[in-house]
Design a protein around this motif. Structure first.
Motif, PDB file in Angstrom:
ATOM      1  N   ARG A 295       0.858  -1.185   0.000  1.00 40.28           N
ATOM      2  CA  ARG A 295       0.000   0.000   0.000  1.00 40.28           C
ATOM      3  C   ARG A 295       0.887   1.224   0.000  1.00 40.28           C
ATOM      4  O   ARG A 295       1.810   1.338   0.811  1.00 40.28           O
ATOM      5  CB  ARG A 295      -0.897  -0.008   1.237  1.00 40.28           C
ATOM      6  CG  ARG A 295      -1.652   1.293   1.508  1.00 40.28           C
ATOM      7  CD  ARG A 295      -2.800   1.507   0.540  1.00 40.28           C
ATOM      8  NE  ARG A 295      -3.801   2.410   1.084  1.00 40.28           N
ATOM      9  CZ  ARG A 295      -3.802   3.745   0.943  1.00 40.28           C
ATOM     10  NH1 ARG A 295      -2.826   4.338   0.280  1.00 40.28           N
ATOM     11  NH2 ARG A 295      -4.770   4.463   1.471  1.00 40.28           N
TER      12      ARG A 295
ATOM     13  N   THR B 107       5.829   4.002   0.616  1.00 37.34           N
ATOM     14  CA  THR B 107       5.205   2.798   1.159  1.00 37.34           C
ATOM     15  C   THR B 107       4.580   3.082   2.522  1.00 37.34           C
ATOM     16  O   THR B 107       5.217   3.611   3.424  1.00 37.34           O
ATOM     17  CB  THR B 107       6.242   1.672   1.300  1.00 37.34           C
ATOM     18  OG1 THR B 107       6.775   1.364  -0.005  1.00 37.34           O
ATOM     19  CG2 THR B 107       5.621   0.416   1.887  1.00 37.34           C
TER      20      THR B 107
ATOM     21  N   TRP C 286       2.301   0.478   4.026  1.00 41.29           N
ATOM     22  CA  TRP C 286       2.386  -0.834   4.670  1.00 41.29           C
ATOM     23  C   TRP C 286       2.588  -1.919   3.616  1.00 41.29           C
ATOM     24  O   TRP C 286       2.324  -1.711   2.434  1.00 41.29           O
ATOM     25  CB  TRP C 286       1.180  -1.158   5.548  1.00 41.29           C
ATOM     26  CG  TRP C 286      -0.201  -1.047   4.960  1.00 41.29           C
ATOM     27  CD1 TRP C 286      -1.114  -0.067   5.204  1.00 41.29           C
ATOM     28  CD2 TRP C 286      -0.848  -1.978   4.060  1.00 41.29           C
ATOM     29  NE1 TRP C 286      -2.281  -0.308   4.515  1.00 41.29           N
ATOM     30  CE2 TRP C 286      -2.154  -1.479   3.819  1.00 41.29           C
ATOM     31  CE3 TRP C 286      -0.477  -3.163   3.454  1.00 41.29           C
ATOM     32  CZ2 TRP C 286      -3.065  -2.128   2.976  1.00 41.29           C
ATOM     33  CZ3 TRP C 286      -1.374  -3.818   2.624  1.00 41.29           C
ATOM     34  CH2 TRP C 286      -2.640  -3.304   2.401  1.00 41.29           C
ATOM     35  N   GLU C 287       3.087  -3.054   4.066  1.00 39.08           N
ATOM     36  CA  GLU C 287       3.264  -4.231   3.217  1.00 39.08           C
ATOM     37  C   GLU C 287       2.697  -5.442   3.938  1.00 39.08           C
ATOM     38  O   GLU C 287       2.751  -5.526   5.156  1.00 39.08           O
ATOM     39  CB  GLU C 287       4.748  -4.485   2.918  1.00 39.08           C
ATOM     40  CG  GLU C 287       5.452  -3.377   2.189  1.00 39.08           C
ATOM     41  CD  GLU C 287       6.923  -3.711   1.942  1.00 39.08           C
ATOM     42  OE1 GLU C 287       7.191  -4.737   1.275  1.00 39.08           O
ATOM     43  OE2 GLU C 287       7.785  -2.970   2.439  1.00 39.08           O
ATOM     44  N   ARG C 288       2.151  -6.383   3.167  1.00 41.82           N
ATOM     45  CA  ARG C 288       1.687  -7.644   3.717  1.00 41.82           C
ATOM     46  C   ARG C 288       2.308  -8.783   2.906  1.00 41.82           C
ATOM     47  O   ARG C 288       2.239  -8.775   1.675  1.00 41.82           O
ATOM     48  CB  ARG C 288       0.157  -7.751   3.656  1.00 41.82           C
ATOM     49  CG  ARG C 288      -0.561  -6.725   4.506  1.00 41.82           C
ATOM     50  CD  ARG C 288      -0.358  -6.961   6.002  1.00 41.82           C
ATOM     51  NE  ARG C 288      -1.067  -5.964   6.802  1.00 41.82           N
ATOM     52  CZ  ARG C 288      -0.522  -4.837   7.245  1.00 41.82           C
ATOM     53  NH1 ARG C 288       0.750  -4.561   6.985  1.00 41.82           N
ATOM     54  NH2 ARG C 288      -1.241  -3.985   7.963  1.00 41.82           N
TER      55      ARG C 288
ATOM     56  N   ASP D 178      -6.681  -1.618   5.953  1.00 42.69           N
ATOM     57  CA  ASP D 178      -5.421  -1.585   6.703  1.00 42.69           C
ATOM     58  C   ASP D 178      -4.540  -2.801   6.416  1.00 42.69           C
ATOM     59  O   ASP D 178      -3.518  -2.990   7.058  1.00 42.69           O
ATOM     60  CB  ASP D 178      -5.690  -1.476   8.211  1.00 42.69           C
ATOM     61  CG  ASP D 178      -6.433  -2.691   8.774  1.00 42.69           C
ATOM     62  OD1 ASP D 178      -6.704  -3.652   8.020  1.00 42.69           O
ATOM     63  OD2 ASP D 178      -6.735  -2.676   9.981  1.00 42.69           O
ATOM     64  N   GLY D 179      -4.951  -3.637   5.465  1.00 43.45           N
ATOM     65  CA  GLY D 179      -4.143  -4.784   5.081  1.00 43.45           C
ATOM     66  C   GLY D 179      -4.455  -6.073   5.803  1.00 43.45           C
ATOM     67  O   GLY D 179      -3.771  -7.085   5.581  1.00 43.45           O
TER      68      GLY D 179
END
Length: 368
Positions: free
Chosen positions: A249, A256, A258-260, A304-305
């Protein structure tokens, strides 16, 4: 070499696949290819659906008088027209970029082959606020973006030497473009991705490396309702040759947020992504089963992922999810290819899902 000719003959027909999908009013439009309508010659294939099969219309494009065509990406234009991007075969075994526009009934309004012959072509397409079209791909081993006005006149084209191939792009406000591409490609592992922001005249004004560390390749990019960006692909941890589903995201300028990474025993990758009005998203891709065949898989994430649900689809054969679109009622149209069912060796496959992942319908299209 009789056996080799037999294999070539057997594989010259009976293969169909969907490469992309776009929501279109209450329905959706699919782009892909077939080599069955004109046996031995690959043709781009576009199908227009209402909310579910059968298609309202379907047509093939190219192939006649050419060495074959590929349809790789599709975008909706004002008035229900469709922009389709891909590649056209040329003498000597190469390709060139190919872009055409269809009327709402599927008739070709114009087509262009910008650039020159080589191992070139388009992989992504989007439509800007003024109705002009941007298409991205590769030319001479470098990332390449072309902008044309609604009538097909070239406005500009730019090479992006920092990337080897454009994998996705999206239109931004003020005729700007977010471009996603891969670089440092390898035959033994993953490369890296770079996000570039292009101004209305094609100048690059920003760049981010993804991931910040390690190796990963992002295959799809989408614009969120708040102006941010969301991308999906696959990420490999240091020391590993396998990969996991990766979702990133980003803020409107590409930073960046966030990352998942869904880590586990499965080898998984995202191939396409579609946003929801609440900022959430759905991802389609695949999961390897027994390291041989793939199964199509869809994941649904909140804004929010957080993972809301994940579900696999397909059968005993090789099943691939390559495109996904959210429709007007928040249901999902998913497209790809399958060898688990259908009439041919590989069939174009499309299915509908509720927003909770329940299978609503599915249909294959192909020939023996």
């Amino acid at each position: 070499m009789g056996w080799a000719r037999e294999v070539e003959r057997e594989n010259s027909t009976g293969h169909e696949s969907a490469e992309g999908v776009v929501a279109n009013g209450s329905g959706f439009s699919v782009v892909g290819y077939t080599n069955s309508r004109q046996p031995g010659v690959q043709q781009a294939w576009v199908l227009q659906f209402e909310k579910a099969p059968p298609p309202r219309w379907e047509h093939t494009y190219g192939g006649k008088g050419t060495l074959g065509t590929l349809g790789r990406a599709i975008a909706l234009m004002p008035g229900g027209r469709l922009a389709v991007a891909g590649a056209e075969g040329v003498a000597g075994g190469g390709f060139r970029g190919w872009l055409f526009v269809l009327s709402p009934e599927g008739n070709v309004l114009w087509e262009r082959t910008p650039g020159h012959d080589g191992v070139n072509g388009f992989h992504a397409v989007s439509v800007l606020e003024d109705g002009s079209i941007v298409a991205g791909g590769t030319q001479d081993g470098e990332g390449w973006v072309v902008r044309m006005d609604p009538r097909g006149q070239l406005l500009w084209d730019v090479k992006l030497p920092r990337i080897e191939r454009v994998t996705a792009l999206v239109a931004l406000p003020a005729q700007r473009v977010a471009v996603l591409g891969t670089s440092e490609s390898s035959t033994t592992g993953l490369g890296i991705s770079r996000l570039l922001l292009l101004e209305a005249d094609g100048r690059a004004t920003g760049e981010n490396r993804l991931p910040a560390e390690g190796r990963g390749e992002l295959a799809a990019l989408a614009l969120l309702p708040d102006g941010g960006l969301i991308a999906t692909g696959r990420l490999s941890r240091p020391g590993s040759t396998d990969w996991n589903l990766w979702v990133v995201r980003m803020a409107p300028r590409g930073d960046t947020l966030w990352e998942r990474v869904l880590e586990g025993s499965d080898v998984e990758a995202g191939r396409a992504i579609t946003p929801f009005p609440d900022g959430g998203m759905a991802v389609v891709g695949y999961s390897l089963k027994e390291l041989v065949d793939r199964e199509a898989k869809v994941w649904r994430f909140s804004a929010d992922g957080s993972l809301l649900w994940q579900q696999s689809y397909g059968g005993a054969g090789d099943d691939m999810g390559d495109g996904i679109a959210r429709l007007a009622d928040d249901s999902l149209a998913v497209v790809g290819s399958t060898t688990s069912q259908g009439a041919g060796k590989t069939d174009l496959w499309t299915f509908g899902l509720s927003s909770e992942g329940q299978l609503l319908w599915e249909q294959t299209f192909g020939s023996p």
